[in-house]
Scaffold this active site. Sequence first.
Site, PDB file in Angstrom:
ATOM      1  CG  ASN A  89     104.540 -21.134  -0.876  1.00 43.23           C
ATOM      2  OD1 ASN A  89     104.109 -21.819  -1.796  1.00 43.23           O
ATOM      3  ND2 ASN A  89     103.825 -20.884   0.197  1.00 43.23           N
ATOM      4  CB  CYS A 100     102.512 -24.361   2.317  1.00 45.35           C
ATOM      5  SG  CYS A 100     102.949 -24.462   4.065  1.00 45.35           S
ATOM      6  CD  GLU A 111     100.635 -21.422  -0.090  1.00 49.14           C
ATOM      7  OE1 GLU A 111     100.956 -20.517   0.688  1.00 49.14           O
ATOM      8  OE2 GLU A 111     100.955 -22.619   0.081  1.00 49.14           O
ATOM      9  N   PRO A 126      97.318 -22.860   3.161  1.00 48.77           N
ATOM     10  CG  PRO A 126      99.176 -23.893   4.121  1.00 48.77           C
ATOM     11  CD  PRO A 126      98.691 -23.251   2.853  1.00 48.77           C
ATOM     12  CB  THR A 127      94.372 -20.305   6.771  1.00 44.12           C
ATOM     13  OG1 THR A 127      93.271 -21.226   6.777  1.00 44.12           O
ATOM     14  CG2 THR A 127      94.509 -19.688   5.400  1.00 44.12           C
ATOM     15  CB  THR A 140      98.624 -19.584  12.826  1.00 42.67           C
ATOM     16  OG1 THR A 140      99.582 -20.641  12.801  1.00 42.67           O
ATOM     17  CG2 THR A 140      98.784 -18.797  14.107  1.00 42.67           C
TER      18      THR A 140
END
Length: 598
Positions: A286, A288, A290, A452-453, A455
């Site tokens: 995807n 990013c 992961e 990554p989170t 937002t």
Amino acid sequence: MASDFLDTPIARDVWARRYRYGEEPGIEATWWRVARALATVEAEPAVWERRFVELLTGFSFLPGGRILAGAGTDRQVTLFNCFVMGTIEDSLDGIFEALKEGAITMQQGGGVGYDFSTLRPAGTAARHAGTIASGPVSFMRIWDSMCATILSTGARRGAMMATLRVDHPDIEAFVDAKHRSGELTHFNCSVLVSDAFMAAVHADADWALVFPELAMSGPAGETVRREWPGFEEPVICRVVRRVRARELWEHIMRATYDHAEPGVLFVDRINQWNNLADRERITATNPCGEIPLPPFGACDLGSINLTRFVSNPFTSRATVDHDGLEATVRLAVRFLDNVIDASSFPLSAQAEQARGSRRIGLGITGLADTLVMLGLHYDSPEAREQAGEMMQAITHAAYRASIDLAREKRPFPFFEAARFLDRPFVRALPGDIRAGIARDGIRNSHLTAIAPTGTISLLAGNVSSGIEPIFRRELYRSVVTGQGHSESFRLEDHAWRRWRELHRHGPPPDAFVEAEALPPEAHLAMQAALQPFVDSAISKTINVPESMPFTDFAAIYQRAFELGLKGCTTYRPNPVTGAVLKEVDTATPCCGVERESD
């Protein structure tokens, strides 16, 4: 009006701009909408609706952004953040069919990943048509324009991942593709680096750049047999030319040093540790990184907010509530499993793949804040041990929950007990889990991934993102609103704000370390501490100072390989992409402050 749960201006803004549906009065209404939608696939919807609301309330569990924005609405959107698309056929029809599939997927809210290795190198003639190939990078530009066009229609900000094999003859052009400002801005790019290539680098050997012989014209010359996307078995490939492995590696490292791309994916390791390696070969991720996925695979993401499980923070009695953590994990697994049945899919092939493997990606966020609340410095053996223990507990709880779901609802359709139990990651699980899989099967082929989170972490009070260190205790950032205006927000890190509420005077603890104060080895060591307990992969960006010497920078990637990581991404300030984190909400998907699992 927004509720007390949204206790910062930026959280209220994020909810209103990204996740609020219609006239929802507060985020509680958003949680009820999402819970209701995902409970509809249950035999007792009312029971699970209440339980899912309890799961969401207070941000102990943060579903992926597409779930929050789309579940329970009348919008024609997918609840999956991203997809890896199908193998691109090396023909004009095949290329534009793949382009169309990507456009349809992005229009419905999904980011996309592609392996462009199947496209003939520039300058070669097709065996039958006689046309001259323009190469993978030229077609990537068409994808980039498509993405920009889709975004102009009002679709969500898009992201794409492009990968290319390190033995493709156009690898240098791929590595240099984003050197000019404004070029391929909607793509993240990563090189698929094999173990054989790293061995050639170490030995200072020659490296063959190749392409399948079936697609080439003219005399064959030297050939080798290689695995190649689009072929079920290793295929005869023509050696187009040879380069020095170390020179190519330095070329990749120089591009990353100067322009922050491409990233590196250690593709053999990804496949070695894949729970379904007996039936699929992964060559893309995807956007990013992961979730390494097979063709038409989907990202079904959510994160456990670790900060919600610390008792007595900032004291000598601070501990992690493991019972509460594991109970939340068990419910989160069911929640994410239901997403597969509740969501629509842009393409039927995506539905078939997702329902066949039932992959989910349960991860964590707020790790750095949690370590501070426990009194642990990010770069310490104790912090890495604690982080590993938490991730191990999450993974084992997730696998046990998936076994329970398999007993209740049946295993994932692609499940074959003997093959699954023989995969390296599964072999390393505790005996009771393996026995449970042998007895009842398992509902999901993969269960954990750390995304990554950006937002959703802002929504939860600006907790530290994923497993990243605290970037800044305090900073200002500008956000472009829906009306095109710029609004400035003052951000405080979640742990920093909580500590200041409890201790208004006195110096902060040494544990409050910011990212720029950490050496690259600290980032790598933390990623390596968690990777053994993550069956997919970890999205992690190592921020390095502009002044870092090139040799030290290149050593980061060599060290990542030595530590057994599945990939490595760094970010060094440069003229093309700017500072480490931009403070304007127009950043590219790979490095913006709202970097999320697109």
